[in-house]
Design a protein around this motif. Structure first.
Motif, PDB file in Angstrom:
ATOM      1  N   LEU A   3     180.778  -7.748  23.847  1.00 49.63           N
ATOM      2  CA  LEU A   3     181.760  -7.899  22.766  1.00 49.63           C
ATOM      3  C   LEU A   3     183.146  -8.229  23.306  1.00 49.63           C
ATOM      4  O   LEU A   3     184.142  -8.087  22.590  1.00 49.63           O
ATOM      5  CB  LEU A   3     181.815  -6.610  21.932  1.00 49.63           C
ATOM      6  N   ALA A   6     185.399 -10.414  21.205  1.00 49.41           N
ATOM      7  CA  ALA A   6     185.632  -9.997  19.813  1.00 49.41           C
ATOM      8  C   ALA A   6     187.121  -9.968  19.500  1.00 49.41           C
ATOM      9  O   ALA A   6     187.926  -9.473  20.282  1.00 49.41           O
ATOM     10  CB  ALA A   6     185.028  -8.620  19.575  1.00 49.41           C
ATOM     11  N   TRP A   8     189.317  -8.241  16.946  1.00 50.62           N
ATOM     12  CA  TRP A   8     189.246  -7.145  15.993  1.00 50.62           C
ATOM     13  C   TRP A   8     190.394  -7.222  14.999  1.00 50.62           C
ATOM     14  O   TRP A   8     191.520  -7.534  15.358  1.00 50.62           O
ATOM     15  CB  TRP A   8     189.302  -5.812  16.740  1.00 50.62           C
ATOM     16  N   LEU A  31     176.714 -12.370  14.422  1.00 46.34           N
ATOM     17  CA  LEU A  31     176.844 -10.950  14.161  1.00 46.34           C
ATOM     18  C   LEU A  31     178.247 -10.588  13.699  1.00 46.34           C
ATOM     19  O   LEU A  31     179.196 -11.327  13.895  1.00 46.34           O
ATOM     20  CB  LEU A  31     176.459 -10.103  15.384  1.00 46.34           C
ATOM     21  N   ALA A  33     180.692  -7.125  14.003  1.00 45.28           N
ATOM     22  CA  ALA A  33     180.815  -5.834  14.670  1.00 45.28           C
ATOM     23  C   ALA A  33     181.858  -4.985  13.948  1.00 45.28           C
ATOM     24  O   ALA A  33     182.877  -5.504  13.493  1.00 45.28           O
ATOM     25  CB  ALA A  33     181.208  -6.041  16.130  1.00 45.28           C
ATOM     26  N   ARG A  35     183.955  -1.087  14.166  1.00 44.43           N
ATOM     27  CA  ARG A  35     184.255   0.093  14.979  1.00 44.43           C
ATOM     28  C   ARG A  35     185.354   0.925  14.331  1.00 44.43           C
ATOM     29  O   ARG A  35     186.070   0.458  13.443  1.00 44.43           O
ATOM     30  CB  ARG A  35     184.668  -0.298  16.395  1.00 44.43           C
ATOM     31  N   VAL A  44     179.973   0.958  18.461  1.00 39.97           N
ATOM     32  CA  VAL A  44     180.168  -0.195  17.569  1.00 39.97           C
ATOM     33  C   VAL A  44     178.890  -0.390  16.765  1.00 39.97           C
ATOM     34  O   VAL A  44     177.789  -0.336  17.322  1.00 39.97           O
ATOM     35  CB  VAL A  44     180.480  -1.472  18.387  1.00 39.97           C
ATOM     36  N   VAL A  46     176.672  -3.046  14.604  1.00 39.90           N
ATOM     37  CA  VAL A  46     176.516  -4.500  14.581  1.00 39.90           C
ATOM     38  C   VAL A  46     175.572  -4.875  13.448  1.00 39.90           C
ATOM     39  O   VAL A  46     174.513  -4.260  13.281  1.00 39.90           O
ATOM     40  CB  VAL A  46     175.972  -5.012  15.937  1.00 39.90           C
TER      41      VAL A  46
END
Length: 63
Positions: A3, A6, A8, A31, A33, A35, A44, A46
């Motif tokens: 990840l 990623a 966020w 996907l 994710a 968190r 996390v 998914v």
């Protein structure tokens, strides 16, 4: 699962104090994710994109 790429972002429903928030990364191929923003190195969840869209689009959430 890697990840590292990623990007966020916090929920638009997060309060000004920054507590009790989730962060979502939807820029990863195939996907989504999720968190806890208070624990960025923690676990996390998914989801496949279709499952995530069904979850956030559900009118039964929070009822």
């Amino acid at each position: 699962m890697d990840l590292t790429g990623a990007r966020w972002r916090k929920s638009i429903r997060s309060g000004p104090d920054g507590g009790n928030c989730v962060e979502v990364a939807s820029n990863l191929p195939g996907l989504v994710a999720v968190r806890d923003s208070k624990d960025p190195t923690g676990p996390v969840l998914v989801f496949p994109p279709d499952a995530w869209r069904a979850f956030v689009g559900s009118d039964s959430v929070g009822r």
